[in-house]
Design a protein around this motif. Structure first.
Motif, PDB file in Angstrom:
ATOM      1  N   ALA A  62       1.785  -3.485  -3.453  1.00 49.77           N
ATOM      2  CA  ALA A  62       1.827  -2.279  -2.624  1.00 49.77           C
ATOM      3  C   ALA A  62       2.682  -1.205  -3.286  1.00 49.77           C
ATOM      4  O   ALA A  62       2.334  -0.018  -3.281  1.00 49.77           O
ATOM      5  N   THR A  63       3.804  -1.626  -3.869  1.00 50.93           N
ATOM      6  CA  THR A  63       4.679  -0.674  -4.553  1.00 50.93           C
ATOM      7  C   THR A  63       3.995  -0.108  -5.783  1.00 50.93           C
ATOM      8  O   THR A  63       4.070   1.099  -6.059  1.00 50.93           O
ATOM      9  N   ARG A  64       3.309  -0.952  -6.527  1.00 51.09           N
ATOM     10  CA  ARG A  64       2.590  -0.499  -7.722  1.00 51.09           C
ATOM     11  C   ARG A  64       1.545   0.557  -7.344  1.00 51.09           C
ATOM     12  O   ARG A  64       1.443   1.606  -7.979  1.00 51.09           O
ATOM     13  N   ALA A  65       0.778   0.273  -6.290  1.00 52.71           N
ATOM     14  CA  ALA A  65      -0.255   1.215  -5.851  1.00 52.71           C
ATOM     15  C   ALA A  65       0.365   2.522  -5.366  1.00 52.71           C
ATOM     16  O   ALA A  65      -0.146   3.612  -5.645  1.00 52.71           O
ATOM     17  N   ALA A  66       1.480   2.414  -4.645  1.00 56.65           N
ATOM     18  CA  ALA A  66       2.138   3.613  -4.126  1.00 56.65           C
ATOM     19  C   ALA A  66       2.691   4.469  -5.259  1.00 56.65           C
ATOM     20  O   ALA A  66       2.626   5.704  -5.214  1.00 56.65           O
ATOM     21  N   LEU A  67       3.225   3.830  -6.290  1.00 55.49           N
ATOM     22  CA  LEU A  67       3.768   4.569  -7.432  1.00 55.49           C
ATOM     23  C   LEU A  67       2.653   5.273  -8.208  1.00 55.49           C
ATOM     24  O   LEU A  67       2.808   6.416  -8.639  1.00 55.49           O
ATOM     25  N   ARG A  68       1.534   4.597  -8.375  1.00 53.87           N
ATOM     26  CA  ARG A  68       0.389   5.238  -9.041  1.00 53.87           C
ATOM     27  C   ARG A  68      -0.070   6.463  -8.259  1.00 53.87           C
ATOM     28  O   ARG A  68      -0.325   7.524  -8.832  1.00 53.87           O
ATOM     29  N   ALA A  69      -0.188   6.289  -6.947  1.00 55.83           N
ATOM     30  CA  ALA A  69      -0.656   7.394  -6.104  1.00 55.83           C
ATOM     31  C   ALA A  69       0.331   8.561  -6.140  1.00 55.83           C
ATOM     32  O   ALA A  69      -0.073   9.731  -6.189  1.00 55.83           O
ATOM     33  N   ALA A  70       1.623   8.250  -6.122  1.00 53.47           N
ATOM     34  CA  ALA A  70       2.638   9.309  -6.162  1.00 53.47           C
ATOM     35  C   ALA A  70       2.593  10.055  -7.490  1.00 53.47           C
ATOM     36  O   ALA A  70       2.686  11.287  -7.533  1.00 53.47           O
TER      37      ALA A  70
END
Length: 224
Positions: A15-23
């Motif tokens: 979830a953190t990986r996906a959120a960082l990519r999106a950010a």
């Protein structure tokens, strides 16, 4: 600032990986590559720079590998979801629809993956694998033209290079927007379809034409 809920370790990590990519994508879409920094991305998600480095290894790992990989994963997954019919040409045209969706929905990601807007762009193993997966998906759609003779004498790789080149050209033209507009406003989808259909029709036509070397030999023979 967007925070990521803490769950089980593996789920939290993904979830953190996906959120960082999106950010990272949002920051670049809004302010260009110059707006990107690990600190800004971490702040956007509500985590630490240490978390960014632990997940992506380096600034380059997030900025290039992760975002460019997102582009190729999008293409591979999208092409793989195209329902195959007995209309191989129409099915191949759907690849163009998927590619255009990437351009319109994720322009920042497209630019990183295809326009090399990041200095020192280097592809890591995961990015290389994602690109190959997308390329293989395109090759499979191209190869389906062969039984009908629509590929002419071309290899699937030759045809895929030409088809992909047209898609990238159309993408670059559409991303101009109103600045030096090339595609007719309101007719972009039609322009994509007609241009890609022209490329596909050209595969078979090119296969029936003599090469320049053959044409030269023929002329020389006629002159004798």
């Amino acid at each position: 600032m967007r925070s990521v809920k803490v769950g089980r370790p593996r789920e939290h990590k993904e979830a953190t990986r996906a959120a960082l990519r999106a950010a990272a994508e949002r920051l670049i879409a809004d302010g260009g590559v110059s707006a990107f920094s690990v600190r800004a991305v971490a702040r956007e998600v509500g985590t630490t720079t240490r978390a960014v480095y632990s997940l992506f290894g380096s600034t380059h790992g997030l900025l290039v590998d992760a975002l460019a990989q997102t582009a190729f994963d999008f293409l591979a997954d999208g092409i793989g979801q195209i329902v195959e019919t007995d209309q191989e040409v129409e099915d191949l045209l759907q690849v163009g629809v998927v590619f255009r969706r990437l351009v319109l929905e994720h322009p920042a990601v497209y630019r990183i993956a295809f326009q090399r807007v990041v200095p020192g762009f280097r592809a890591g193993p995961e990015l290389t694998a994602a690109r190959q997966r997308a390329w293989s998906a395109l090759l499979r759609k191209i190869e389906r033209l062969r039984p009908s003779g629509a590929l002419g004498g071309k290899s699937a790789a030759e045809a895929a290079i030409q088809f992909n080149a047209m898609m990238e050209g159309l993408a670059n033209a559409e991303l101009r927007g109103s600045v030096l507009r090339l595609l007719p406003e309101g007719q972009e989808e039609r322009s994509w379809r007609e241009a890609l259909l022209t490329v596909i029709r050209g595969f078979a036509v090119a296969g029936t034409q003599p090469s320049s070397a053959e044409a030269s030999d023929s002329s020389a023979t006629t002159a004798r």
